[in-house]
Motif scaffolding. Structure first.
Motif, PDB file in Angstrom:
ATOM      1  N   PHE A  93      -0.824  -8.346  10.544  1.00  0.00           N
ATOM      2  CA  PHE A  93      -1.138  -7.797   9.240  1.00  0.00           C
ATOM      3  C   PHE A  93      -0.060  -8.220   8.355  1.00  0.00           C
ATOM      4  CE2 PHE A  93       0.437  -4.350   6.431  1.00  0.00           C
ATOM      5  CZ  PHE A  93      -1.142  -4.103   5.995  1.00  0.00           C
ATOM      6  N   SER A  94       1.300  -8.759   8.587  1.00  0.00           N
ATOM      7  CA  SER A  94       2.233  -9.357   7.782  1.00  0.00           C
ATOM      8  C   SER A  94       1.575 -10.523   7.196  1.00  0.00           C
ATOM      9  CB  SER A  94       3.601  -9.330   8.425  1.00  0.00           C
ATOM     10  OG  SER A  94       3.912  -8.226   8.798  1.00  0.00           O
ATOM     11  N   ALA A  95       0.939 -11.259   8.053  1.00  0.00           N
ATOM     12  CA  ALA A  95       0.737 -12.802   7.551  1.00  0.00           C
ATOM     13  C   ALA A  95      -0.494 -12.327   6.650  1.00  0.00           C
ATOM     14  CB  ALA A  95      -0.048 -13.559   8.844  1.00  0.00           C
ATOM     15  N   LEU A  96      -1.387 -11.433   6.659  1.00  0.00           N
ATOM     16  CA  LEU A  96      -2.345 -11.252   5.824  1.00  0.00           C
ATOM     17  C   LEU A  96      -2.109 -10.436   4.594  1.00  0.00           C
ATOM     18  CD1 LEU A  96      -5.305 -10.766   8.384  1.00  0.00           C
ATOM     19  CD2 LEU A  96      -4.973 -12.752   7.203  1.00  0.00           C
ATOM     20  N   LEU A  97      -0.806  -9.800   4.550  1.00  0.00           N
ATOM     21  CA  LEU A  97      -0.406  -9.046   3.598  1.00  0.00           C
ATOM     22  C   LEU A  97      -0.745  -9.417   2.181  1.00  0.00           C
ATOM     23  CD1 LEU A  97       0.915  -6.191   2.914  1.00  0.00           C
ATOM     24  CD2 LEU A  97       2.975  -7.207   3.058  1.00  0.00           C
ATOM     25  N   PRO A  98      -0.597 -10.714   1.743  1.00  0.00           N
ATOM     26  CA  PRO A  98      -0.793 -11.006   0.151  1.00  0.00           C
ATOM     27  C   PRO A  98      -2.243 -10.879  -0.228  1.00  0.00           C
ATOM     28  CG  PRO A  98       0.501 -12.638   1.163  1.00  0.00           C
ATOM     29  CD  PRO A  98      -0.066 -11.654   2.409  1.00  0.00           C
TER      30      PRO A  98
ATOM     31  N   GLY B 154      -1.354  -1.575   2.296  1.00  0.00           N
ATOM     32  CA  GLY B 154      -0.147  -2.038   2.074  1.00  0.00           C
ATOM     33  C   GLY B 154       0.686  -1.146   1.194  1.00  0.00           C
ATOM     34  N   ARG B 155       0.015  -0.055   0.527  1.00  0.00           N
ATOM     35  CA  ARG B 155       0.817   0.992  -0.062  1.00  0.00           C
ATOM     36  C   ARG B 155       0.449   2.392   0.196  1.00  0.00           C
ATOM     37  NH1 ARG B 155      -1.473  -0.903  -5.818  1.00  0.00           N
ATOM     38  NH2 ARG B 155      -2.893  -2.137  -4.520  1.00  0.00           N
ATOM     39  N   LEU B 156       0.024   2.408   1.506  1.00  0.00           N
ATOM     40  CA  LEU B 156       0.046   3.744   1.850  1.00  0.00           C
ATOM     41  C   LEU B 156       1.188   4.454   2.405  1.00  0.00           C
ATOM     42  CD1 LEU B 156      -2.823   3.095   4.459  1.00  0.00           C
ATOM     43  CD2 LEU B 156      -3.330   3.823   2.510  1.00  0.00           C
ATOM     44  N   PRO B 157       1.118   5.879   2.392  1.00  0.00           N
ATOM     45  CA  PRO B 157       2.247   6.766   2.753  1.00  0.00           C
ATOM     46  C   PRO B 157       2.670   6.297   4.140  1.00  0.00           C
ATOM     47  CG  PRO B 157       0.742   7.922   1.743  1.00  0.00           C
ATOM     48  CD  PRO B 157       0.142   6.613   1.948  1.00  0.00           C
ATOM     49  N   GLY B 158       3.997   5.983   4.473  1.00  0.00           N
ATOM     50  CA  GLY B 158       4.074   5.416   5.743  1.00  0.00           C
ATOM     51  C   GLY B 158       4.515   3.896   5.936  1.00  0.00           C
ATOM     52  N   ASP B 159       4.256   3.205   4.930  1.00  0.00           N
ATOM     53  CA  ASP B 159       4.575   1.605   4.789  1.00  0.00           C
ATOM     54  C   ASP B 159       5.867   1.519   4.145  1.00  0.00           C
ATOM     55  OD1 ASP B 159       1.952   1.229   5.848  1.00  0.00           O
ATOM     56  OD2 ASP B 159       1.277   0.650   4.006  1.00  0.00           O
ATOM     57  N   VAL B 160       6.740   0.931   4.744  1.00  0.00           N
ATOM     58  CA  VAL B 160       8.240   0.864   4.490  1.00  0.00           C
ATOM     59  C   VAL B 160       8.452  -0.558   3.699  1.00  0.00           C
ATOM     60  CG1 VAL B 160      10.522   1.134   4.928  1.00  0.00           C
ATOM     61  CG2 VAL B 160       8.925   2.614   6.016  1.00  0.00           C
ATOM     62  N   LYS B 161       8.962  -0.528   2.620  1.00  0.00           N
ATOM     63  CA  LYS B 161       9.440  -1.746   2.072  1.00  0.00           C
ATOM     64  C   LYS B 161      10.730  -1.638   1.387  1.00  0.00           C
ATOM     65  CE  LYS B 161       6.762  -4.864  -0.769  1.00  0.00           C
ATOM     66  NZ  LYS B 161       5.858  -5.289  -1.549  1.00  0.00           N
ATOM     67  N   PHE B 162      11.833  -2.475   2.109  1.00  0.00           N
ATOM     68  CA  PHE B 162      13.354  -2.281   1.475  1.00  0.00           C
ATOM     69  C   PHE B 162      13.990  -3.805   1.423  1.00  0.00           C
ATOM     70  CE2 PHE B 162      13.209  -1.832   5.874  1.00  0.00           C
ATOM     71  CZ  PHE B 162      14.313  -2.477   6.432  1.00  0.00           C
ATOM     72  N   SER B 163      15.005  -3.959   0.671  1.00  0.00           N
ATOM     73  CA  SER B 163      15.584  -5.035   0.568  1.00  0.00           C
ATOM     74  C   SER B 163      16.946  -4.793   1.320  1.00  0.00           C
ATOM     75  CB  SER B 163      16.108  -5.324  -0.914  1.00  0.00           C
ATOM     76  OG  SER B 163      15.228  -5.575  -1.611  1.00  0.00           O
TER      77      SER B 163
ATOM     78  N   PHE C 281       3.677   0.318   8.718  1.00  0.00           N
ATOM     79  CA  PHE C 281       3.131   1.163   9.917  1.00  0.00           C
ATOM     80  C   PHE C 281       2.189   1.945   9.599  1.00  0.00           C
ATOM     81  CE2 PHE C 281       7.895   1.340  10.271  1.00  0.00           C
ATOM     82  CZ  PHE C 281       7.991   0.604  11.623  1.00  0.00           C
ATOM     83  N   ALA C 282       1.884   2.531   8.486  1.00  0.00           N
ATOM     84  CA  ALA C 282       0.298   3.525   8.416  1.00  0.00           C
ATOM     85  C   ALA C 282      -0.681   2.425   8.139  1.00  0.00           C
ATOM     86  CB  ALA C 282       0.786   4.090   7.067  1.00  0.00           C
ATOM     87  N   SER C 283      -0.454   1.145   7.468  1.00  0.00           N
ATOM     88  CA  SER C 283      -1.715   0.366   7.336  1.00  0.00           C
ATOM     89  C   SER C 283      -2.092  -0.064   8.697  1.00  0.00           C
ATOM     90  CB  SER C 283      -1.191  -0.667   6.124  1.00  0.00           C
ATOM     91  OG  SER C 283      -0.990  -0.109   5.041  1.00  0.00           O
ATOM     92  N   THR C 284      -1.041  -0.496   9.528  1.00  0.00           N
ATOM     93  CA  THR C 284      -1.254  -1.190  10.735  1.00  0.00           C
ATOM     94  C   THR C 284      -2.136  -0.152  11.695  1.00  0.00           C
ATOM     95  OG1 THR C 284       0.566  -2.411  10.695  1.00  0.00           O
ATOM     96  CG2 THR C 284      -0.568  -2.092  12.673  1.00  0.00           C
ATOM     97  N   ILE C 285      -1.817   1.105  11.730  1.00  0.00           N
ATOM     98  CA  ILE C 285      -2.417   2.233  12.353  1.00  0.00           C
ATOM     99  C   ILE C 285      -4.007   2.388  11.917  1.00  0.00           C
ATOM    100  CG2 ILE C 285      -2.541   4.397  13.051  1.00  0.00           C
ATOM    101  CD1 ILE C 285       0.573   4.540  13.113  1.00  0.00           C
ATOM    102  N   LEU C 286      -4.019   2.266  10.628  1.00  0.00           N
ATOM    103  CA  LEU C 286      -5.352   2.492   9.853  1.00  0.00           C
ATOM    104  C   LEU C 286      -6.203   1.079  10.544  1.00  0.00           C
ATOM    105  CD1 LEU C 286      -7.273   3.830   7.889  1.00  0.00           C
ATOM    106  CD2 LEU C 286      -6.234   2.465   6.236  1.00  0.00           C
ATOM    107  N   LEU C 287      -5.861  -0.106  10.160  1.00  0.00           N
ATOM    108  CA  LEU C 287      -6.461  -1.090  10.461  1.00  0.00           C
ATOM    109  C   LEU C 287      -6.909  -1.436  11.902  1.00  0.00           C
ATOM    110  CD1 LEU C 287      -5.132  -3.752   8.082  1.00  0.00           C
ATOM    111  CD2 LEU C 287      -7.160  -2.801   7.984  1.00  0.00           C
ATOM    112  N   SER C 288      -5.914  -1.091  12.767  1.00  0.00           N
ATOM    113  CA  SER C 288      -6.105  -0.860  14.282  1.00  0.00           C
ATOM    114  C   SER C 288      -7.270   0.052  14.854  1.00  0.00           C
ATOM    115  CB  SER C 288      -4.997  -0.601  15.223  1.00  0.00           C
ATOM    116  OG  SER C 288      -3.798  -1.671  14.854  1.00  0.00           O
TER     117      SER C 288
END
Length: 64
Positions: free
Chosen positions: A15-20, A28-37, A47-54
């Motif tokens: 999923f991280s490789a296909l993210l763009p 990738g913008r679902l509630p449960g997806d975490v993005k931080f610096s 997390f949420a997108s991975t569960i959905l796609l799986s």
């Protein structure tokens, strides 16, 4: 149990490789997806997108 942990880990890597390309579809913008610096690097944990796609892949594979 270890099989599911391994499956989710591999799904996160794929999923991280296909993210763009998936961001254009809104995944990738679902509630449960975490993005931080952290130390100047952006870390994304989908997390949420991975569960959905799986789940979608599991249902497709089950009914084929």
């Amino acid at each position: 149990m270890i099989r599911w942990v391994l499956t989710i880990f591999i799904a996160l890597i794929v999923f991280s490789a296909l993210l763009p390309w998936l961001e254009k579809l809104g995944v990738g913008r679902l509630p449960g997806d975490v993005k931080f610096s952290l130390f100047g690097k952006t870390v994304f944990l989908p997390f949420a997108s991975t569960i959905l796609l799986s789940t979608v892949i599991f249902l497709v594979a089950r009914y084929l």
